[in-house]
Each structure stands twice: as C-alpha cells, then as structure tokens.
Design a protein around this motif. Structure first.
Motif, PDB file in Angstrom:
ATOM      1  N   GLU A  43       1.477 -11.986  56.594  1.00 15.42           N
ATOM      2  CA  GLU A  43       0.159 -12.237  56.259  1.00 15.42           C
ATOM      3  C   GLU A  43      -0.106 -11.679  54.825  1.00 15.42           C
ATOM      4  O   GLU A  43      -0.732 -12.655  53.966  1.00 15.42           O
ATOM      5  N   LYS A  44       0.475 -10.790  54.425  1.00 12.08           N
ATOM      6  CA  LYS A  44       0.340 -10.235  52.939  1.00 12.08           C
ATOM      7  C   LYS A  44       1.342 -10.967  51.801  1.00 12.08           C
ATOM      8  O   LYS A  44       1.136 -10.851  50.706  1.00 12.08           O
ATOM      9  N   THR A  45       2.252 -11.727  52.551  1.00  5.93           N
ATOM     10  CA  THR A  45       3.129 -12.510  51.713  1.00  5.93           C
ATOM     11  C   THR A  45       2.813 -13.882  51.738  1.00  5.93           C
ATOM     12  O   THR A  45       3.845 -14.867  51.292  1.00  5.93           O
ATOM     13  N   ALA A  46       2.053 -14.376  52.408  1.00  2.53           N
ATOM     14  CA  ALA A  46       1.836 -15.708  52.555  1.00  2.53           C
ATOM     15  C   ALA A  46       1.553 -16.663  51.350  1.00  2.53           C
ATOM     16  O   ALA A  46       0.770 -15.981  50.358  1.00  2.53           O
ATOM     17  N   THR A  47       1.886 -17.801  51.201  1.00  2.00           N
ATOM     18  CA  THR A  47       1.784 -18.526  49.851  1.00  2.00           C
ATOM     19  C   THR A  47       0.871 -19.669  50.187  1.00  2.00           C
ATOM     20  O   THR A  47       0.449 -20.250  49.057  1.00  2.00           O
ATOM     21  N   ASN A  48       0.378 -19.825  51.149  1.00  2.00           N
ATOM     22  CA  ASN A  48      -0.809 -20.754  51.473  1.00  2.00           C
ATOM     23  C   ASN A  48      -2.201 -19.966  51.975  1.00  2.00           C
ATOM     24  O   ASN A  48      -2.074 -18.927  52.555  1.00  2.00           O
ATOM     25  N   TRP A  49      -3.251 -20.676  51.976  1.00  2.00           N
ATOM     26  CA  TRP A  49      -4.367 -20.166  52.628  1.00  2.00           C
ATOM     27  C   TRP A  49      -4.379 -20.089  54.146  1.00  2.00           C
ATOM     28  O   TRP A  49      -3.807 -21.143  54.472  1.00  2.00           O
ATOM     29  N   PRO A  50      -5.053 -19.095  54.747  1.00  2.98           N
ATOM     30  CA  PRO A  50      -4.963 -19.311  56.400  1.00  2.98           C
ATOM     31  C   PRO A  50      -5.703 -20.470  56.634  1.00  2.98           C
ATOM     32  O   PRO A  50      -6.610 -20.766  56.096  1.00  2.98           O
ATOM     33  N   ASN A  51      -5.503 -20.995  57.967  1.00  4.78           N
ATOM     34  CA  ASN A  51      -6.261 -22.010  58.501  1.00  4.78           C
ATOM     35  C   ASN A  51      -7.936 -21.406  58.639  1.00  4.78           C
ATOM     36  O   ASN A  51      -8.842 -22.450  58.274  1.00  4.78           O
ATOM     37  N   SER A  52      -8.115 -20.320  58.898  1.00  2.33           N
ATOM     38  CA  SER A  52      -9.599 -19.934  59.153  1.00  2.33           C
ATOM     39  C   SER A  52      -9.935 -20.146  57.544  1.00  2.33           C
ATOM     40  O   SER A  52     -11.334 -20.407  57.761  1.00  2.33           O
ATOM     41  N   ILE A  53      -9.634 -19.719  56.631  1.00  2.00           N
ATOM     42  CA  ILE A  53     -10.264 -19.850  55.444  1.00  2.00           C
ATOM     43  C   ILE A  53     -10.503 -21.550  54.927  1.00  2.00           C
ATOM     44  O   ILE A  53     -11.500 -21.699  54.315  1.00  2.00           O
ATOM     45  N   LYS A  54      -9.285 -22.250  55.249  1.00  2.00           N
ATOM     46  CA  LYS A  54      -9.374 -23.692  54.943  1.00  2.00           C
ATOM     47  C   LYS A  54     -10.593 -24.225  55.605  1.00  2.00           C
ATOM     48  O   LYS A  54     -11.105 -25.300  55.169  1.00  2.00           O
ATOM     49  N   ALA A  55     -10.668 -23.747  56.971  1.00  2.00           N
ATOM     50  CA  ALA A  55     -11.875 -24.299  57.760  1.00  2.00           C
ATOM     51  C   ALA A  55     -13.272 -24.068  56.868  1.00  2.00           C
ATOM     52  O   ALA A  55     -14.387 -24.851  57.380  1.00  2.00           O
ATOM     53  N   LEU A  56     -13.529 -22.944  56.171  1.00  2.00           N
ATOM     54  CA  LEU A  56     -14.820 -22.794  55.506  1.00  2.00           C
ATOM     55  C   LEU A  56     -14.834 -23.852  54.503  1.00  2.00           C
ATOM     56  O   LEU A  56     -16.165 -24.077  54.113  1.00  2.00           O
ATOM     57  N   ALA A  57     -14.151 -24.834  53.886  1.00  2.00           N
ATOM     58  CA  ALA A  57     -14.301 -25.787  52.875  1.00  2.00           C
ATOM     59  C   ALA A  57     -15.446 -26.680  53.493  1.00  2.00           C
ATOM     60  O   ALA A  57     -15.383 -26.976  54.570  1.00  2.00           O
ATOM     61  N   GLY A  58     -16.525 -27.019  52.453  1.00  2.00           N
ATOM     62  CA  GLY A  58     -17.452 -27.782  52.948  1.00  2.00           C
ATOM     63  C   GLY A  58     -18.556 -27.278  53.795  1.00  2.00           C
ATOM     64  O   GLY A  58     -19.525 -28.012  54.379  1.00  2.00           O
ATOM     65  N   THR A  59     -18.605 -25.984  54.254  1.00  2.00           N
ATOM     66  CA  THR A  59     -19.462 -25.570  55.110  1.00  2.00           C
ATOM     67  C   THR A  59     -20.587 -24.876  54.620  1.00  2.00           C
ATOM     68  O   THR A  59     -21.476 -24.461  55.296  1.00  2.00           O
ATOM     69  N   TRP A  60     -20.613 -24.831  53.238  1.00  2.00           N
ATOM     70  CA  TRP A  60     -21.743 -24.262  52.509  1.00  2.00           C
ATOM     71  C   TRP A  60     -22.292 -25.483  51.480  1.00  2.00           C
ATOM     72  O   TRP A  60     -21.723 -26.215  50.983  1.00  2.00           O
ATOM     73  N   GLN A  61     -23.616 -25.117  51.100  1.00  3.09           N
ATOM     74  CA  GLN A  61     -24.224 -26.079  50.319  1.00  3.09           C
ATOM     75  C   GLN A  61     -23.782 -25.629  48.698  1.00  3.09           C
ATOM     76  O   GLN A  61     -23.571 -24.680  48.594  1.00  3.09           O
ATOM     77  N   ASP A  62     -23.463 -26.784  48.214  1.00  5.78           N
ATOM     78  CA  ASP A  62     -23.056 -26.571  46.494  1.00  5.78           C
ATOM     79  C   ASP A  62     -24.490 -25.980  45.885  1.00  5.78           C
ATOM     80  O   ASP A  62     -25.612 -26.253  46.312  1.00  5.78           O
ATOM     81  N   ALA A  63     -24.027 -25.191  44.795  1.00  2.77           N
ATOM     82  CA  ALA A  63     -25.321 -24.682  44.026  1.00  2.77           C
ATOM     83  C   ALA A  63     -25.652 -25.867  43.280  1.00  2.77           C
ATOM     84  O   ALA A  63     -25.028 -26.670  42.769  1.00  2.77           O
ATOM     85  N   PRO A  64     -26.978 -26.042  42.923  1.00  2.00           N
ATOM     86  CA  PRO A  64     -27.488 -26.929  41.974  1.00  2.00           C
ATOM     87  C   PRO A  64     -26.846 -26.692  40.544  1.00  2.00           C
ATOM     88  O   PRO A  64     -26.478 -25.752  40.174  1.00  2.00           O
ATOM     89  N   PHE A  65     -26.802 -27.854  39.868  1.00  2.00           N
ATOM     90  CA  PHE A  65     -26.543 -27.902  38.617  1.00  2.00           C
ATOM     91  C   PHE A  65     -27.689 -27.136  37.640  1.00  2.00           C
ATOM     92  O   PHE A  65     -28.775 -27.300  38.060  1.00  2.00           O
ATOM     93  N   SER A  66     -27.142 -26.764  36.450  1.00  2.00           N
ATOM     94  CA  SER A  66     -28.190 -26.051  35.622  1.00  2.00           C
ATOM     95  C   SER A  66     -29.435 -27.173  35.401  1.00  2.00           C
ATOM     96  O   SER A  66     -30.668 -26.726  35.120  1.00  2.00           O
ATOM     97  N   GLU A  67     -29.021 -28.316  35.141  1.00  2.00           N
ATOM     98  CA  GLU A  67     -30.286 -29.267  34.766  1.00  2.00           C
ATOM     99  C   GLU A  67     -31.428 -29.396  36.040  1.00  2.00           C
ATOM    100  O   GLU A  67     -32.639 -29.190  35.606  1.00  2.00           O
ATOM    101  N   THR A  68     -30.841 -29.429  37.199  1.00  2.21           N
ATOM    102  CA  THR A  68     -31.666 -29.284  38.216  1.00  2.21           C
ATOM    103  C   THR A  68     -32.462 -27.802  38.228  1.00  2.21           C
ATOM    104  O   THR A  68     -33.914 -27.782  38.700  1.00  2.21           O
ATOM    105  N   LEU A  69     -31.980 -26.896  38.117  1.00  2.00           N
ATOM    106  CA  LEU A  69     -32.616 -25.531  38.101  1.00  2.00           C
ATOM    107  C   LEU A  69     -33.697 -25.515  36.990  1.00  2.00           C
ATOM    108  O   LEU A  69     -34.616 -24.758  37.254  1.00  2.00           O
TER     109      LEU A  69
END
Length: 82
Positions: A43-69
């Motif tokens: 685990e400490k010498t892994a060169t790839n992200w664990p599958n549990s971390i890869k699975a998080l991609a796309g699961t949260w909403q993107d922050a709005p751009f400054s123009e929108t804010l």
C-alpha cells in the motif's frame, strides 16, 4: 519457459510493544503478521491510485467558475487610466 520467483527475507528488529501491535492488528485483519506487513508495504509503495479512490471520480459536483459566483455582484467601477 521457466519463471523463477525468489522470496527475499527481511530481518526487522522491533520492540515487544510494536510486535504486540503488529500481531493484534494482523489478527483483527485475519492475516498473519507477515501477510499484514506485506500488505502495508504494498500500500505504501503503490504507484497507482487504489480502486476505492478511483471510484470517487465524478461523484461530487464541480465547484462553480468565478464568473458564476460573481454574476450577482454587479459591475466594477470604471478605473482611470494611468
């Protein structure tokens, strides 16, 4: 084709308290101390992200751009030239 796999041994000197901690955690994980230590090293010498971390991609909403804010804040005041 012959593939030869050799296992290396590692001598690790640890105190009794550390040994007890390793044995307790390994037992809780259902592993031998050797298996648990191997897992930690992998685990400490892994060169790839664990599958549990890869699975998080796309699961949260993107922050709005400054123009929108800033859209509801109105216009800036015109600045004078230098």
């Amino acid at each position: 084709m012959v593939i030869e796999v050799t296992m290396k041994q590692l001598l690790l000197e640890i105190d009794e308290i550390t040994e007890a901690k390793i044995n307790a955690v390994a037992k809780t994980a259902g592993l031998s101390a050797q298996q648990w230590l191997r897992q930690i090293i992998e685990e400490k010498t892994a060169t790839n992200w664990p599958n549990s971390i890869k699975a998080l991609a796309g699961t949260w909403q993107d922050a709005p751009f400054s123009e929108t804010l800033r859209a509801a804040e109105g216009q800036d005041v015109a600045r004078e030239d230098f």
